[in-house]
Design a protein around this motif. Structure first.
Motif, PDB file in Angstrom:
ATOM      1  N   VAL A   1       6.318  20.158   1.400  1.00 37.37           N
ATOM      2  CA  VAL A   1       6.559  21.442   0.752  1.00 37.37           C
ATOM      3  C   VAL A   1       5.546  22.483   1.226  1.00 37.37           C
ATOM      4  O   VAL A   1       4.481  22.145   1.744  1.00 37.37           O
ATOM      5  N   TRP A   2       5.891  23.715   1.032  1.00 35.06           N
ATOM      6  CA  TRP A   2       5.032  24.825   1.404  1.00 35.06           C
ATOM      7  C   TRP A   2       4.137  25.173   0.217  1.00 35.06           C
ATOM      8  O   TRP A   2       4.574  25.167  -0.930  1.00 35.06           O
ATOM      9  N   GLY A   3       2.880  25.445   0.490  1.00 38.79           N
ATOM     10  CA  GLY A   3       1.955  25.851  -0.554  1.00 38.79           C
ATOM     11  C   GLY A   3       1.288  27.155  -0.179  1.00 38.79           C
ATOM     12  O   GLY A   3       0.703  27.273   0.906  1.00 38.79           O
ATOM     13  N   LYS A   4       1.385  28.124  -1.043  1.00 42.75           N
ATOM     14  CA  LYS A   4       0.813  29.442  -0.779  1.00 42.75           C
ATOM     15  C   LYS A   4      -0.693  29.311  -0.511  1.00 42.75           C
ATOM     16  O   LYS A   4      -1.427  28.715  -1.293  1.00 42.75           O
ATOM     17  N   GLY A   5      -1.109  29.847   0.609  1.00 41.21           N
ATOM     18  CA  GLY A   5      -2.523  29.854   0.960  1.00 41.21           C
ATOM     19  C   GLY A   5      -3.043  28.548   1.527  1.00 41.21           C
ATOM     20  O   GLY A   5      -4.229  28.433   1.820  1.00 41.21           O
ATOM     21  N   SER A   6      -2.193  27.561   1.699  1.00 47.07           N
ATOM     22  CA  SER A   6      -2.643  26.268   2.232  1.00 47.07           C
ATOM     23  C   SER A   6      -2.200  26.130   3.675  1.00 47.07           C
ATOM     24  O   SER A   6      -1.044  26.368   4.004  1.00 47.07           O
ATOM     25  N   ARG A   7      -3.115  25.723   4.521  1.00 41.83           N
ATOM     26  CA  ARG A   7      -2.782  25.489   5.926  1.00 41.83           C
ATOM     27  C   ARG A   7      -2.414  24.032   6.183  1.00 41.83           C
ATOM     28  O   ARG A   7      -1.923  23.691   7.237  1.00 41.83           O
ATOM     29  N   LYS A   8      -2.678  23.191   5.224  1.00 42.24           N
ATOM     30  CA  LYS A   8      -2.389  21.761   5.368  1.00 42.24           C
ATOM     31  C   LYS A   8      -1.003  21.461   4.807  1.00 42.24           C
ATOM     32  O   LYS A   8      -0.511  22.154   3.926  1.00 42.24           O
ATOM     33  N   ASP A   9      -0.416  20.386   5.350  1.00 39.78           N
ATOM     34  CA  ASP A   9       0.870  19.939   4.825  1.00 39.78           C
ATOM     35  C   ASP A   9       0.682  19.435   3.403  1.00 39.78           C
ATOM     36  O   ASP A   9      -0.276  18.724   3.107  1.00 39.78           O
TER      37      ASP A   9
ATOM     38  N   SER B   1       0.825  -1.218   0.000  1.00 35.95           N
ATOM     39  CA  SER B   1       0.000   0.000   0.000  1.00 35.95           C
ATOM     40  C   SER B   1       0.854   1.261   0.000  1.00 35.95           C
ATOM     41  O   SER B   1       0.510   2.245  -0.661  1.00 35.95           O
ATOM     42  N   ILE B   2       1.983   1.235   0.696  1.00 33.72           N
ATOM     43  CA  ILE B   2       2.871   2.413   0.677  1.00 33.72           C
ATOM     44  C   ILE B   2       3.529   2.527  -0.697  1.00 33.72           C
ATOM     45  O   ILE B   2       3.721   3.629  -1.212  1.00 33.72           O
ATOM     46  N   GLY B   3       3.830   1.400  -1.315  1.00 30.46           N
ATOM     47  CA  GLY B   3       4.344   1.423  -2.687  1.00 30.46           C
ATOM     48  C   GLY B   3       3.332   2.011  -3.652  1.00 30.46           C
ATOM     49  O   GLY B   3       3.670   2.808  -4.531  1.00 30.46           O
ATOM     50  N   HIS B   4       2.064   1.649  -3.469  1.00 26.77           N
ATOM     51  CA  HIS B   4       0.995   2.219  -4.307  1.00 26.77           C
ATOM     52  C   HIS B   4       0.853   3.717  -4.041  1.00 26.77           C
ATOM     53  O   HIS B   4       0.602   4.491  -4.969  1.00 26.77           O
ATOM     54  N   LEU B   5       0.998   4.114  -2.795  1.00 31.81           N
ATOM     55  CA  LEU B   5       0.932   5.537  -2.449  1.00 31.81           C
ATOM     56  C   LEU B   5       2.021   6.306  -3.194  1.00 31.81           C
ATOM     57  O   LEU B   5       1.745   7.325  -3.827  1.00 31.81           O
ATOM     58  N   TYR B   6       3.243   5.806  -3.151  1.00 31.68           N
ATOM     59  CA  TYR B   6       4.335   6.462  -3.880  1.00 31.68           C
ATOM     60  C   TYR B   6       4.017   6.490  -5.375  1.00 31.68           C
ATOM     61  O   TYR B   6       4.198   7.515  -6.037  1.00 31.68           O
ATOM     62  N   GLY B   7       3.544   5.359  -5.908  1.00 38.15           N
ATOM     63  CA  GLY B   7       3.214   5.305  -7.332  1.00 38.15           C
ATOM     64  C   GLY B   7       2.160   6.326  -7.721  1.00 38.15           C
ATOM     65  O   GLY B   7       2.274   7.000  -8.746  1.00 38.15           O
ATOM     66  N   ASN B   8       1.112   6.458  -6.904  1.00 29.91           N
ATOM     67  CA  ASN B   8       0.080   7.462  -7.196  1.00 29.91           C
ATOM     68  C   ASN B   8       0.653   8.871  -7.137  1.00 29.91           C
ATOM     69  O   ASN B   8       0.368   9.709  -7.995  1.00 29.91           O
ATOM     70  N   MET B   9       1.478   9.124  -6.123  1.00 28.68           N
ATOM     71  CA  MET B   9       2.063  10.457  -5.989  1.00 28.68           C
ATOM     72  C   MET B   9       3.026  10.753  -7.135  1.00 28.68           C
ATOM     73  O   MET B   9       3.177  11.893  -7.553  1.00 28.68           O
ATOM     74  N   TYR B  10       3.670   9.719  -7.645  1.00 28.36           N
ATOM     75  CA  TYR B  10       4.636   9.881  -8.728  1.00 28.36           C
ATOM     76  C   TYR B  10       3.998  10.546  -9.952  1.00 28.36           C
ATOM     77  O   TYR B  10       4.634  11.339 -10.640  1.00 28.36           O
ATOM     78  N   PHE B  11       2.743  10.239 -10.193  1.00 31.45           N
ATOM     79  CA  PHE B  11       2.067  10.794 -11.362  1.00 31.45           C
ATOM     80  C   PHE B  11       1.409  12.154 -11.105  1.00 31.45           C
ATOM     81  O   PHE B  11       0.913  12.785 -12.040  1.00 31.45           O
ATOM     82  N   ASN B  12       1.371  12.609  -9.867  1.00 33.69           N
ATOM     83  CA  ASN B  12       0.782  13.921  -9.581  1.00 33.69           C
ATOM     84  C   ASN B  12       1.660  15.042 -10.127  1.00 33.69           C
ATOM     85  O   ASN B  12       2.881  14.989  -9.990  1.00 33.69           O
ATOM     86  N   GLN B  13       1.027  16.023 -10.702  1.00 27.96           N
ATOM     87  CA  GLN B  13       1.755  17.168 -11.250  1.00 27.96           C
ATOM     88  C   GLN B  13       2.012  18.229 -10.191  1.00 27.96           C
ATOM     89  O   GLN B  13       2.868  19.085 -10.367  1.00 27.96           O
ATOM     90  N   GLU B  14       1.250  18.172  -9.102  1.00 26.93           N
ATOM     91  CA  GLU B  14       1.359  19.180  -8.054  1.00 26.93           C
ATOM     92  C   GLU B  14       1.403  18.481  -6.694  1.00 26.93           C
ATOM     93  O   GLU B  14       0.956  17.345  -6.565  1.00 26.93           O
ATOM     94  N   PRO B  15       1.932  19.170  -5.677  1.00 28.89           N
ATOM     95  CA  PRO B  15       1.918  18.596  -4.321  1.00 28.89           C
ATOM     96  C   PRO B  15       0.485  18.303  -3.864  1.00 28.89           C
ATOM     97  O   PRO B  15      -0.459  18.952  -4.309  1.00 28.89           O
TER      98      PRO B  15
END
Length: 187
Positions: free
Chosen positions: A85-93, A38-52
């Protein structure tokens, strides 16, 4: 996943099928190294994200509980496979993947191997001290001294191996390994 919004349903479905195969492969590969599927799948899903992404976004994407997602993100962060990472206007990590698989491999094995080397060197050094004490205590017992000397030689060989492994880990951490085995784009 805003980049998918402009695609047709057919394009989106085909792309998601292609990505799903890669994500499954990443998960299985990471499972070989002791990281849960499941953590491998999490990394795989995040790998394809264009943004944090946030924990909530990944939890929704993967259908995992926020607690499981938090544990997975922490594991990937500890292994240096994702960054907070820091995201402008976001209070969440926000988290983004470290896309350099060479560096991910180097970091992962450096972390795991360094721990193993430290633990094993400690045991071996302690055992050598005990053997040295036994040699002094039983200096007149030649048969026992021969056994102790044989054990001492074997432990010394193991110490030499762990010193070599320590230098190998150093080469991963400094990136020197890539001078000997260049990355494909550097070959």
């Amino acid at each position: 996943m805003n980049e998918l919004a402009a695609l047709t349903d057919d394009q989106r479905a085909k792309l998601q099928n292609t990505r799903r195969r890669v994500i499954e492969s990443i998960g299985k590969n990471m499972d070989l190294y002791g990281i849960t599927l499941s953590i491998g799948h999490l990394y795989g899903n995040m790998y394809f994200n264009q943004e944090p992404v946030t924990l909530d976004e990944m939890s929704e994407t993967m259908g995992m509980s926020k607690t499981s997602m938090s544990t997975g993100m922490r594991t990937l962060h500890d292994l240096k496979m994702i960054n907070k990472v820091w995201g402008k206007g976001s209070r969440k990590d926000l988290y983004e993947v470290v896309p350099d698989w060479h560096q991910n491999f180097a970091d992962f094995f450096s972390i795991k191997w360094r721990k193993a080397v430290d633990q094993n060197m400690s045991v071996l050094n302690r055992s050598m001290k005990e053997i040295d004490a036994l040699k002094q205590q039983y200096e007149s017992d030649e048969a026992f001294l021969e056994v102790l000397n044989n054990d001492s030689k074997k432990i010394d060989d193991a110490i030499k191996y762990y010193k070599w492994l320590d230098r190998l880990i150093d080469s991963f951490e400094t990136g020197d390994i890539f001078r000997f085995i260049p990355k494909e784009d550097e070959a």
